[in-house]
Design a protein around this motif. Structure first.
Motif, PDB file in Angstrom:
ATOM      1  N   TYR A  94     -41.681 -45.113  -2.417  1.00 59.16           N
ATOM      2  CA  TYR A  94     -40.394 -44.555  -1.999  1.00 59.16           C
ATOM      3  C   TYR A  94     -40.106 -43.221  -2.678  1.00 59.16           C
ATOM      4  O   TYR A  94     -39.394 -42.378  -2.113  1.00 59.16           O
ATOM      5  CB  TYR A  94     -39.246 -45.557  -2.212  1.00 59.16           C
ATOM      6  N   LYS A  95     -40.674 -42.994  -3.868  1.00 54.85           N
ATOM      7  CA  LYS A  95     -40.452 -41.700  -4.525  1.00 54.85           C
ATOM      8  C   LYS A  95     -41.199 -40.577  -3.790  1.00 54.85           C
ATOM      9  O   LYS A  95     -40.685 -39.464  -3.663  1.00 54.85           O
ATOM     10  CB  LYS A  95     -40.850 -41.766  -6.002  1.00 54.85           C
ATOM     11  N   HIS A  98     -39.110 -39.846  -0.779  1.00 55.32           N
ATOM     12  CA  HIS A  98     -37.981 -38.971  -1.138  1.00 55.32           C
ATOM     13  C   HIS A  98     -38.461 -37.530  -1.299  1.00 55.32           C
ATOM     14  O   HIS A  98     -37.823 -36.581  -0.823  1.00 55.32           O
ATOM     15  CB  HIS A  98     -37.354 -39.472  -2.442  1.00 55.32           C
ATOM     16  N   GLN A  99     -39.596 -37.366  -1.959  1.00 51.73           N
ATOM     17  CA  GLN A  99     -40.128 -36.030  -2.232  1.00 51.73           C
ATOM     18  C   GLN A  99     -40.497 -35.287  -0.946  1.00 51.73           C
ATOM     19  O   GLN A  99     -40.491 -34.064  -0.903  1.00 51.73           O
ATOM     20  CB  GLN A  99     -41.352 -36.157  -3.171  1.00 51.73           C
ATOM     21  N   THR A 112     -47.252 -34.617  -0.786  1.00 51.43           N
ATOM     22  CA  THR A 112     -46.751 -35.783  -1.529  1.00 51.43           C
ATOM     23  C   THR A 112     -47.810 -36.858  -1.734  1.00 51.43           C
ATOM     24  O   THR A 112     -47.563 -37.849  -2.422  1.00 51.43           O
ATOM     25  CB  THR A 112     -45.572 -36.441  -0.768  1.00 51.43           C
ATOM     26  N   ASP A 187     -28.890 -40.499  -1.591  1.00 47.05           N
ATOM     27  CA  ASP A 187     -30.007 -40.482  -2.540  1.00 47.05           C
ATOM     28  C   ASP A 187     -30.314 -41.822  -3.188  1.00 47.05           C
ATOM     29  O   ASP A 187     -31.058 -41.870  -4.162  1.00 47.05           O
ATOM     30  CB  ASP A 187     -29.734 -39.449  -3.632  1.00 47.05           C
ATOM     31  N   TYR A 189     -31.769 -45.846  -3.152  1.00 45.54           N
ATOM     32  CA  TYR A 189     -32.783 -46.691  -2.504  1.00 45.54           C
ATOM     33  C   TYR A 189     -32.661 -48.127  -3.013  1.00 45.54           C
ATOM     34  O   TYR A 189     -32.401 -48.348  -4.202  1.00 45.54           O
ATOM     35  CB  TYR A 189     -34.180 -46.121  -2.795  1.00 45.54           C
TER      36      TYR A 189
ATOM     37  N   LEU B 198     -32.214 -40.881  -6.627  1.00 47.57           N
ATOM     38  CA  LEU B 198     -33.164 -39.814  -6.948  1.00 47.57           C
ATOM     39  C   LEU B 198     -32.513 -38.453  -6.739  1.00 47.57           C
ATOM     40  O   LEU B 198     -31.812 -38.229  -5.735  1.00 47.57           O
ATOM     41  CB  LEU B 198     -34.420 -39.941  -6.073  1.00 47.57           C
ATOM     42  N   ALA B 201     -34.562 -33.339  -3.932  1.00 41.37           N
ATOM     43  CA  ALA B 201     -36.007 -33.078  -4.029  1.00 41.37           C
ATOM     44  C   ALA B 201     -36.320 -31.591  -3.885  1.00 41.37           C
ATOM     45  O   ALA B 201     -35.793 -30.925  -2.989  1.00 41.37           O
ATOM     46  CB  ALA B 201     -36.733 -33.865  -2.943  1.00 41.37           C
ATOM     47  N   VAL B 207     -40.244 -36.040  -9.283  1.00 37.73           N
ATOM     48  CA  VAL B 207     -39.083 -36.808  -8.842  1.00 37.73           C
ATOM     49  C   VAL B 207     -38.292 -37.262 -10.070  1.00 37.73           C
ATOM     50  O   VAL B 207     -38.875 -37.743 -11.038  1.00 37.73           O
ATOM     51  CB  VAL B 207     -39.544 -38.044  -8.031  1.00 37.73           C
ATOM     52  N   LYS B 208     -36.972 -37.087 -10.021  1.00 38.58           N
ATOM     53  CA  LYS B 208     -36.133 -37.443 -11.167  1.00 38.58           C
ATOM     54  C   LYS B 208     -35.100 -38.482 -10.761  1.00 38.58           C
ATOM     55  O   LYS B 208     -34.420 -38.308  -9.747  1.00 38.58           O
ATOM     56  CB  LYS B 208     -35.416 -36.180 -11.670  1.00 38.58           C
ATOM     57  N   GLU B 209     -34.980 -39.555 -11.557  1.00 37.67           N
ATOM     58  CA  GLU B 209     -33.916 -40.525 -11.293  1.00 37.67           C
ATOM     59  C   GLU B 209     -32.594 -39.983 -11.821  1.00 37.67           C
ATOM     60  O   GLU B 209     -32.545 -39.289 -12.820  1.00 37.67           O
ATOM     61  CB  GLU B 209     -34.248 -41.869 -11.954  1.00 37.67           C
TER      62      GLU B 209
END
Lengths: 210, 210
Positions: A94-95, A98-99, A112, A187, A189, B198, B201, B207-209
């Protein structure tokens, strides 16, 4: 209980309002949409939370596109190439999903690390890692005059379900067994935890779990 | 991996197809829509899983109505009275919410035990038990020619958030703190478990939480 009327919402900070209003509908679906530019052959991948059921017979799905956003590559590819894929997202990637929403200068697949998959000669790329993949053809599209968002209607042509045990004999797909991720706001998840399935409701009969 | 092409989907049993296709978009929002018939003053309440974000400025929400279904009472009331409420569902009353989908001869509030609430002189009933309530006015509606479903666009006029601690300073509403329930398919109910929020992007940045 906090109350916001229309004036308070309109006078709120722009970023506050965007997140706040995006949260109001509740949990949202999360799908990566895969497309390809038919001229350059460059692939495109972007996460969408406005994908929804439109009909079962014929099988149709709807997607709402914001105007003038980064997502327009996806929309342009769909309008040109007339096909796209929907791909569920798992906690394991999922990251990366998101990216893929960043403004990359190259294909989001390459950027990605998610893998392209081409299945049954369909002209748009699937996400190999995705536990549920849907291949769609453009069936209709219209612009909502109220705010210039574009509603795309897709005809469902192919469905791939990764785990046999996630698909019931009655057609129910267990999203928890697939590991499907949901989103909220702009943002956040989430995974799901099942409360129950409930039998068709009838007046004056007690609710029954299936 | 199980594969269904369009022919297999169209030839499948009707009930199988309905549940299967309804599962494909992933997790869905769940809202009880409250309305009132302006002539008889009878209230109506029904669960909907096709409510989605349309825009933040102005704040708009969309609902897709199936043609010729029991839900038409809700649609008729909205078209007549020009207003409706959206109400999130909690685990404590999701079975009553499900039961409100039955073909009752009287108001689903009285039939299922959920309480009507009237707030700030708004002309449609809210669900008192709901942790997040939204009051909407009819802004637009159109019929999708592809399958006669009706898209209603609501203008968001009032928002009530039950728990102060569920609303962040940035506008994010924590659906888990509210206890909001999601749905899948035609009869499954879920709570959410957060993976992360997150940060926005950007290309070539990790990726940053939040």
């Amino acid at each position: 209980m906090k109350h916001f009327d229309r004036t308070a919402i309109l006078e709120a900070d722009k970023d506050f309002r965007r997140d706040f209003i995006n949260c109001l509908s509740g949990y949202k679906s999360l799908n990566l949409i895969g497309t390809i530019n038919p001229d350059t052959k460059e692939t495109n991948l972007a996460p969408f939370s406005q994908v929804f059921h439109v009909g079962a017979n014929p099988p149709l799905v709807g997607i709402l596109f914001r105007p003038h956003s980064v997502e327009r590559h996806t929309l342009e590819n769909i309008l040109q190439n007339k096909c796209f894929t929907l791909n569920h997202v798992s906690p394991s990637f999922y990251k990366a999903a998101h990216q893929s929403s960043a403004r990359w200068e190259r294909s989001e697949f390459a950027a990605t690390g998610m893998q392209e998959a081409y299945l049954d000669n369909f002209e748009a790329p699937y996400v190999a890692e995705s536990p549920l993949k849907v291949g769609c053809r453009l069936a209709d599209h219209l612009t909502l005059s109220i705010n210039e968002t574009v509603l795309v209607i897709g005809s469902i042509e192919h469905v791939y379900v990764e785990r046999d045990e996630a698909l019931g004999e009655d057609g129910f797909i267990d999203l928890e067994k697939l590991g499907t991720v949901a989103s909220s706001g702009i943002d956040a998840y989430h995974t799901g935890r099942k409360l129950a399935r409930l039998a068709y409701a009838k007046p004056d009969q007690p609710v029954k779990e299936i």
